[in-house]
Motif scaffolding. Structure first.
Motif, PDB file in Angstrom:
ATOM      1  N   ARG A  85     -42.218 -27.731  -6.402  1.00 34.46           N
ATOM      2  CA  ARG A  85     -43.648 -27.866  -6.084  1.00 34.46           C
ATOM      3  C   ARG A  85     -44.229 -29.119  -6.746  1.00 34.46           C
ATOM      4  NH1 ARG A  85     -43.668 -22.191  -6.780  1.00 34.46           N
ATOM      5  NH2 ARG A  85     -44.443 -22.445  -8.919  1.00 34.46           N
ATOM      6  N   ASP A  86     -43.846 -29.333  -8.015  1.00 35.65           N
ATOM      7  CA  ASP A  86     -44.327 -30.533  -8.704  1.00 35.65           C
ATOM      8  C   ASP A  86     -43.828 -31.801  -8.018  1.00 35.65           C
ATOM      9  OD1 ASP A  86     -45.592 -28.910 -10.507  1.00 35.65           O
ATOM     10  OD2 ASP A  86     -44.013 -29.054 -12.042  1.00 35.65           O
ATOM     11  N   LEU A  87     -42.553 -31.773  -7.593  1.00 37.14           N
ATOM     12  CA  LEU A  87     -41.995 -32.940  -6.895  1.00 37.14           C
ATOM     13  C   LEU A  87     -42.714 -33.189  -5.577  1.00 37.14           C
ATOM     14  CD1 LEU A  87     -38.156 -32.504  -7.521  1.00 37.14           C
ATOM     15  CD2 LEU A  87     -39.654 -34.258  -8.474  1.00 37.14           C
ATOM     16  N   GLN A  88     -42.998 -32.100  -4.848  1.00 36.65           N
ATOM     17  CA  GLN A  88     -43.701 -32.254  -3.575  1.00 36.65           C
ATOM     18  C   GLN A  88     -45.107 -32.804  -3.796  1.00 36.65           C
ATOM     19  OE1 GLN A  88     -42.355 -31.802  -0.507  1.00 36.65           O
ATOM     20  NE2 GLN A  88     -44.273 -32.655   0.256  1.00 36.65           N
ATOM     21  N   SER A  89     -45.758 -32.289  -4.867  1.00 34.80           N
ATOM     22  CA  SER A  89     -47.102 -32.776  -5.185  1.00 34.80           C
ATOM     23  C   SER A  89     -47.068 -34.263  -5.555  1.00 34.80           C
ATOM     24  CB  SER A  89     -47.698 -31.955  -6.331  1.00 34.80           C
ATOM     25  OG  SER A  89     -48.959 -32.458  -6.708  1.00 34.80           O
ATOM     26  N   ALA A  90     -46.054 -34.626  -6.371  1.00 34.30           N
ATOM     27  CA  ALA A  90     -45.920 -36.038  -6.741  1.00 34.30           C
ATOM     28  C   ALA A  90     -45.616 -36.907  -5.529  1.00 34.30           C
ATOM     29  CB  ALA A  90     -44.822 -36.197  -7.792  1.00 34.30           C
ATOM     30  N   LYS A  91     -44.786 -36.377  -4.626  1.00 33.64           N
ATOM     31  CA  LYS A  91     -44.451 -37.119  -3.400  1.00 33.64           C
ATOM     32  C   LYS A  91     -45.703 -37.334  -2.544  1.00 33.64           C
ATOM     33  CE  LYS A  91     -41.725 -36.793   0.837  1.00 33.64           C
ATOM     34  NZ  LYS A  91     -40.816 -35.929   1.643  1.00 33.64           N
ATOM     35  N   ASP A  92     -46.504 -36.268  -2.382  1.00 32.44           N
ATOM     36  CA  ASP A  92     -47.737 -36.395  -1.596  1.00 32.44           C
ATOM     37  C   ASP A  92     -48.693 -37.400  -2.231  1.00 32.44           C
ATOM     38  OD1 ASP A  92     -46.710 -34.492   0.088  1.00 32.44           O
ATOM     39  OD2 ASP A  92     -47.830 -32.820  -0.799  1.00 32.44           O
ATOM     40  N   ARG A  93     -48.788 -37.331  -3.575  1.00 23.93           N
ATOM     41  CA  ARG A  93     -49.678 -38.272  -4.274  1.00 23.93           C
ATOM     42  C   ARG A  93     -49.185 -39.710  -4.114  1.00 23.93           C
ATOM     43  NH1 ARG A  93     -49.538 -35.817  -8.540  1.00 23.93           N
ATOM     44  NH2 ARG A  93     -47.984 -36.996  -9.701  1.00 23.93           N
ATOM     45  N   LEU A  94     -47.869 -39.903  -4.207  1.00 26.16           N
ATOM     46  CA  LEU A  94     -47.304 -41.243  -4.052  1.00 26.16           C
ATOM     47  C   LEU A  94     -47.520 -41.773  -2.638  1.00 26.16           C
ATOM     48  CD1 LEU A  94     -45.657 -43.550  -5.257  1.00 26.16           C
ATOM     49  CD2 LEU A  94     -43.569 -42.343  -4.577  1.00 26.16           C
ATOM     50  N   GLU A  95     -47.358 -40.893  -1.648  1.00 24.95           N
ATOM     51  CA  GLU A  95     -47.590 -41.320  -0.264  1.00 24.95           C
ATOM     52  C   GLU A  95     -49.045 -41.729  -0.054  1.00 24.95           C
ATOM     53  OE1 GLU A  95     -46.287 -38.088   2.130  1.00 24.95           O
ATOM     54  OE2 GLU A  95     -44.163 -38.641   2.044  1.00 24.95           O
ATOM     55  N   ARG A  96     -49.976 -40.972  -0.667  1.00 24.44           N
ATOM     56  CA  ARG A  96     -51.383 -41.354  -0.560  1.00 24.44           C
ATOM     57  C   ARG A  96     -51.642 -42.708  -1.224  1.00 24.44           C
ATOM     58  NH1 ARG A  96     -52.139 -35.819  -1.784  1.00 24.44           N
ATOM     59  NH2 ARG A  96     -52.569 -36.353  -3.977  1.00 24.44           N
ATOM     60  N   GLU A  97     -51.028 -42.905  -2.399  1.00 25.79           N
ATOM     61  CA  GLU A  97     -51.208 -44.185  -3.091  1.00 25.79           C
ATOM     62  C   GLU A  97     -50.611 -45.330  -2.292  1.00 25.79           C
ATOM     63  OE1 GLU A  97     -49.487 -43.683  -6.909  1.00 25.79           O
ATOM     64  OE2 GLU A  97     -51.100 -42.402  -7.686  1.00 25.79           O
ATOM     65  N   VAL A  98     -49.436 -45.090  -1.664  1.00 29.00           N
ATOM     66  CA  VAL A  98     -48.810 -46.130  -0.838  1.00 29.00           C
ATOM     67  C   VAL A  98     -49.704 -46.469   0.355  1.00 29.00           C
ATOM     68  CG1 VAL A  98     -46.881 -46.622   0.705  1.00 29.00           C
ATOM     69  CG2 VAL A  98     -46.453 -45.629  -1.540  1.00 29.00           C
ATOM     70  N   ASP A  99     -50.269 -45.429   0.991  1.00 28.98           N
ATOM     71  CA  ASP A  99     -51.177 -45.675   2.121  1.00 28.98           C
ATOM     72  C   ASP A  99     -52.409 -46.463   1.679  1.00 28.98           C
ATOM     73  OD1 ASP A  99     -49.504 -44.383   3.874  1.00 28.98           O
ATOM     74  OD2 ASP A  99     -50.528 -42.442   3.720  1.00 28.98           O
ATOM     75  N   GLU A 100     -52.966 -46.072   0.523  1.00 34.45           N
ATOM     76  CA  GLU A 100     -54.142 -46.788   0.009  1.00 34.45           C
ATOM     77  C   GLU A 100     -53.786 -48.235  -0.317  1.00 34.45           C
ATOM     78  OE1 GLU A 100     -55.463 -44.534  -3.302  1.00 34.45           O
ATOM     79  OE2 GLU A 100     -56.232 -42.851  -2.100  1.00 34.45           O
TER      80      GLU A 100
END
Length: 376
Positions: A85-100
């Motif tokens: 779950r933590d990895l998925q959360s980190a992945k989602d956060r990283l994807e948002r940062e990459v998009d931004e």
């Protein structure tokens, strides 16, 4: 007392803990089946053989081991699920940062492109102002000659109507008209030449069209538009580009590069100096390449600054009219538009030298979709 295969059963229990959630689930299910099997067997044996307390204790001990092992596996499974779950959360956060970051980079590139276009338009505006100033001289001379000629014709006409016209007056009138016509023709030709050069440079720099052209002629055209900036100074400019070097390329970028380098010398190299000299030369080298040399004997560029001169927005004149885009535009035009390279050789107090190398025939990948004109 019945023999219980405790070693075999313990071996079945003491397996390595799987690393993946699916393996953990399978292991928990397997151990629960072992517990149920052991309990069933113990119950059947006790019913068949009556009570054997020692054997019953071994069975209970083994069951406790299995349950303890099951709890370890369940805790490990929960731990792995939390990690996932933590990895998925980190992945989602990283994807948002990459998009931004991607959106921010796109906005930055768009803003930079707009600034580059603004810089080009500003250079074109300066070019217009310079040409307008230069046109004042031939047009002013033409107006003066035309006014004098008008007065001369009026006086001649008065003598003609009064019947006092003499042969010598007619001869003088013809000579004065001839001189006036010569002056008018000379000044009009100069004005037409300035307008023609400006038109060619403006079209080349704004349309980025590809055509065949003579390198010296193209550089002469852009230098004529820079003449107003040089004529009231003690700075000299020498053009040593031989005639007859015909290119199939983009004259606009070459003219823009020369103009930006001259402006760079005037603003930076000769700042605070009463005199200076610019030298522009070119030669055809092996491999169908052109080597264009630009140098000045100005203040030079220190090594620490020389590494950054082609970076966007880098300027040593911050707050004094420097945009930091002049040499950045030069670099982009040299590499992207002309398909070449540009190198700087300089040092504090040693002037600056730019060596531009580019193909005589521009690569088709340099600027796609541009119109191709005939000989210019």
């Amino acid at each position: 007392m019945p023999a219980l295969p405790t070693r075999a059963t313990a071996a079945m229990v003491d397996r390595p803990i799987p690393d993946d959630p699916e393996g953990l689930r399978s292991e928990v299910v397997r151990l629960k089946k072992i517990v149920r099997a052991l309990m069933g067997r113990a119950e059947r044996d006790m019913n068949a053989r009556h009570t054997d307390f020692g054997w019953f204790q071994d069975t209970i001990r083994l069951e406790d081991q299995v349950r303890a092992r099951t709890r370890e596996l369940e805790e490990a499974q929960l731990h792995i699920e939390r990690i996932n779950r933590d990895l998925q959360s980190a992945k989602d956060r990283l994807e948002r940062e990459v998009d931004e970051r991607r959106r921010a980079n796109a906005a930055l590139e768009q803003a930079m492109e707009q600034l580059v276009q603004t810089e080009k338009l500003a250079a074109l505006g300066s070019l217009v102002a310079g040409v307008a100033h230069e046109l004042n001289t031939p047009l002013g001379n033409s107006l003066t000659v035309a006014s004098a000629l008008s007065q001369l014709v009026q006086g001649f006409n008065e003598q003609l109507e009064a019947g006092t016209l003499r042969k010598q007056t007619l001869v003088d009138f013809v000579a004065q008209c001839r001189d006036a016509a010569s002056l008018l023709e000379k000044n009009c030709r100069r004005a037409a030449e300035l307008i023609g050069n400006f038109k060619q440079v403006a079209v080349d720099q704004t349309s980025m069209r590809r055509r065949r052209f003579d390198l010296r002629q193209s550089i002469e055209e852009v230098l004529s538009t820079l003449h107003p900036k040089l004529k009231h100074t003690a700075y000299g400019l020498e053009l040593a580009v031989p005639a007859g070097i015909e290119l199939d390329s983009f004259p606009g970028p070459i003219e823009q590069i020369v103009a930006n380098l001259v402006n760079n010398s005037l603003q930076h190299g000769f700042e605070g100096r009463s005199e200076g000299h610019i030298h522009i030369a070119a030669e055809v080298v092996s491999g169908g390449q052109i080597l264009l040399h630009y140098s000045d004997d100005g203040a030079g560029i220190p090594d620490a600054i020389a590494k950054r001169v082609f970076d966007p927005f880098f300027t040593t004149r911050l707050g004094r009219g420097g945009s930091g885009l002049g040499l950045y535009i030069v670099y982009n035009l040299a590499t992207a538009a002309l398909g070449g390279t540009i190198e700087l050789t300089s040092g504090a107090g040693r002037g600056a030298r730019f060596d531009l190398r580019f193909p005589r025939v521009a690569p088709s990948t340099a600027l796609r979709g541009e119109e191709h004109d005939g000989p210019g």
